[in-house]
Design a protein around this motif. Structure first.
Motif, short mmCIF file in Angstrom:
data_model
loop_
_atom_site.label_atom_id
_atom_site.label_comp_id
_atom_site.label_asym_id
_atom_site.label_seq_id
_atom_site.Cartn_x
_atom_site.Cartn_y
_atom_site.Cartn_z
N GLU A 4 -3.54 2.35 6.92
CA GLU A 4 -3.74 2.98 5.61
C GLU A 4 -4.31 4.39 5.76
O GLU A 4 -3.88 5.33 5.09
CB GLU A 4 -4.67 2.12 4.74
CG GLU A 4 -4.07 0.81 4.29
CD GLU A 4 -4.28 -0.35 5.26
OE1 GLU A 4 -4.70 -0.11 6.43
OE2 GLU A 4 -4.01 -1.50 4.87
N PHE B 56 -1.66 15.23 -5.97
CA PHE B 56 -1.83 14.12 -5.05
C PHE B 56 -2.71 14.54 -3.87
O PHE B 56 -3.62 13.82 -3.48
CB PHE B 56 -0.48 13.62 -4.53
CG PHE B 56 -0.60 12.50 -3.54
CD1 PHE B 56 -0.63 11.19 -3.96
CD2 PHE B 56 -0.73 12.77 -2.18
CE1 PHE B 56 -0.77 10.15 -3.04
CE2 PHE B 56 -0.87 11.74 -1.26
CZ PHE B 56 -0.90 10.43 -1.69
N PHE C 169 0.84 -1.20 0.00
CA PHE C 169 0.00 0.00 0.00
C PHE C 169 0.88 1.25 0.00
O PHE C 169 0.66 2.17 -0.80
CB PHE C 169 -0.93 -0.01 1.22
CG PHE C 169 -1.72 1.26 1.39
CD1 PHE C 169 -2.89 1.46 0.69
CD2 PHE C 169 -1.27 2.25 2.25
CE1 PHE C 169 -3.60 2.64 0.84
CE2 PHE C 169 -1.99 3.42 2.41
CZ PHE C 169 -3.16 3.62 1.70
N LYS C 170 1.86 1.30 0.91
CA LYS C 170 2.76 2.46 0.99
C LYS C 170 3.48 2.67 -0.33
O LYS C 170 3.59 3.81 -0.80
CB LYS C 170 3.80 2.25 2.10
CG LYS C 170 3.28 2.43 3.47
CD LYS C 170 4.30 2.28 4.58
CE LYS C 170 5.73 2.14 4.21
NZ LYS C 170 6.65 2.05 5.33
N ASN D 264 2.51 1.82 -3.32
CA ASN D 264 1.56 2.33 -4.31
C ASN D 264 1.28 3.81 -4.10
O ASN D 264 1.20 4.59 -5.06
CB ASN D 264 0.26 1.53 -4.27
CG ASN D 264 0.44 0.13 -4.81
OD1 ASN D 264 1.37 -0.15 -5.57
ND2 ASN D 264 -0.44 -0.77 -4.41
N VAL D 265 1.13 4.22 -2.84
CA VAL D 265 0.89 5.63 -2.52
C VAL D 265 2.08 6.48 -2.98
O VAL D 265 1.90 7.53 -3.60
CB VAL D 265 0.61 5.82 -1.01
CG1 VAL D 265 0.64 7.29 -0.63
CG2 VAL D 265 -0.73 5.20 -0.64
N CYS D 266 3.28 6.02 -2.68
CA CYS D 266 4.48 6.78 -3.05
C CYS D 266 4.65 6.86 -4.57
O CYS D 266 5.08 7.88 -5.09
CB CYS D 266 5.72 6.18 -2.39
SG CYS D 266 5.73 6.39 -0.59
N TYR E 292 -1.63 6.67 7.19
CA TYR E 292 -0.56 6.91 6.22
C TYR E 292 -0.98 7.95 5.19
O TYR E 292 -0.23 8.88 4.89
CB TYR E 292 -0.14 5.60 5.52
CG TYR E 292 1.15 5.75 4.76
CD1 TYR E 292 2.37 5.62 5.42
CD2 TYR E 292 1.17 6.05 3.41
CE1 TYR E 292 3.57 5.79 4.74
CE2 TYR E 292 2.35 6.21 2.73
CZ TYR E 292 3.56 6.08 3.39
OH TYR E 292 4.75 6.25 2.72
N LEU E 293 -2.19 7.81 4.66
CA LEU E 293 -2.68 8.79 3.68
C LEU E 293 -2.80 10.18 4.29
O LEU E 293 -2.39 11.17 3.69
CB LEU E 293 -4.04 8.36 3.12
CG LEU E 293 -4.04 7.38 1.97
CD1 LEU E 293 -5.48 7.07 1.54
CD2 LEU E 293 -3.23 7.87 0.80
N THR F 180 -6.33 12.86 -3.20
CA THR F 180 -6.55 12.11 -1.95
C THR F 180 -7.70 12.71 -1.15
O THR F 180 -8.55 11.97 -0.62
CB THR F 180 -5.26 12.08 -1.11
OG1 THR F 180 -4.21 11.51 -1.90
CG2 THR F 180 -5.44 11.24 0.14
N ARG G 170 2.14 6.79 -6.69
CA ARG G 170 1.10 7.72 -7.13
C ARG G 170 1.55 9.16 -6.92
O ARG G 170 1.35 10.03 -7.77
CB ARG G 170 -0.21 7.44 -6.39
CG ARG G 170 -1.39 8.19 -6.97
CD ARG G 170 -2.73 7.81 -6.38
NE ARG G 170 -2.74 6.64 -5.56
CZ ARG G 170 -3.30 6.56 -4.35
NH1 ARG G 170 -3.92 7.59 -3.83
NH2 ARG G 170 -3.26 5.44 -3.66
N ASP H 167 -10.95 8.39 0.42
CA ASP H 167 -10.26 7.21 0.94
C ASP H 167 -9.95 7.31 2.43
O ASP H 167 -10.06 6.31 3.16
CB ASP H 167 -8.95 6.97 0.18
CG ASP H 167 -9.17 6.46 -1.23
OD1 ASP H 167 -10.29 5.99 -1.52
OD2 ASP H 167 -8.23 6.53 -2.05
#
Length: 189
Positions: A111, A90, A74-75, A77-79, A114-115, A94, A81, A99
């Motif tokens: 998650e 971003f 997940f991390k 993928n976020v980074c 983190y976001l 977000t 993105r 989310d």
């Protein structure tokens, strides 16, 4: 594979496993009953149990590792993105995706935090006002610190390794607020 399943499959008792592995019965009983977590045991203990059961250490702790691997993915993928979109896009994406509250409602706290940590961090470094919609969530945090995979591996071998303290000191404050130890969000390949 959980230790209960392995013992059942191999038709072994905790007592027999204790004799075979040289791990104290009380320790094995605590792991079996869920009072203790095998991922918190020393590498030596996990190794002795795995060897006695003729399985890999990874198989023994698989259930615990899967959650961490999922979060690491997940991390990543976020980074990625973030790298593709840029900071401001971003943040906007977000905040409008919904989310953060969805993860919070589903109790997927790592998650969610983190976001939100990422949005708050990017807002700070880009001099953008922080969105106040999530102030209630900002008051929460994980019960235990969550480290990157590389630090978790060090911690499994040596709980007092200097890199662990270094990671905590260098952690980005917006993540650290949630007990997430994150030092670098742009170093993705």
């Amino acid at each position: 594979m959980r230790i209960q399943e392995i013992l059942k499959e191999k038709r072994l008792t905790i007592y027999k496993l204790s004799a075979m592995s040289k791990v104290p019965y009380a320790t094995l009983h605590d792991i079996y009953s869920g009072k203790a977590h095998i991922e918190k045991c020393s590498a030596e203990t996990v190794y002795q149990i795995a060897r006695a059961l003729d399985v890999t250490m990874e198989e023994l702790i698989q259930d615990c590792v899967d959650k961490s691997v999922d979060f690491d993915m997940f991390k990543s993928n976020v980074c990625h993105r973030l790298k593709e979109m840029g900071d401001i896009d971003f943040i906007l994406h977000t905040l409008t995706s919904g989310d953060i509250p969805v993860f919070f409602e589903k109790k997927r706290y790592p998650e969610c935090f983190y976001l939100l940590g990422m949005v708050d961090y990017l807002s700070r470094i880009n001099n953008v006002d922080i969105c106040n919609d999530f102030d209630r969530i900002r008051k929460c945090k994980l019960k235990e610190e969550l480290y990157p995979a590389s630090i978790r591996a060090l911690k499994a071998v040596d709980k007092f390794h200097p890199e662990i303290q270094k990671a905590k000191q260098q952690a980005i404050p917006e993540f650290k607020r949630f007990n997430i130890i994150e030092c670098e969000v742009r170093d993705v390949v």
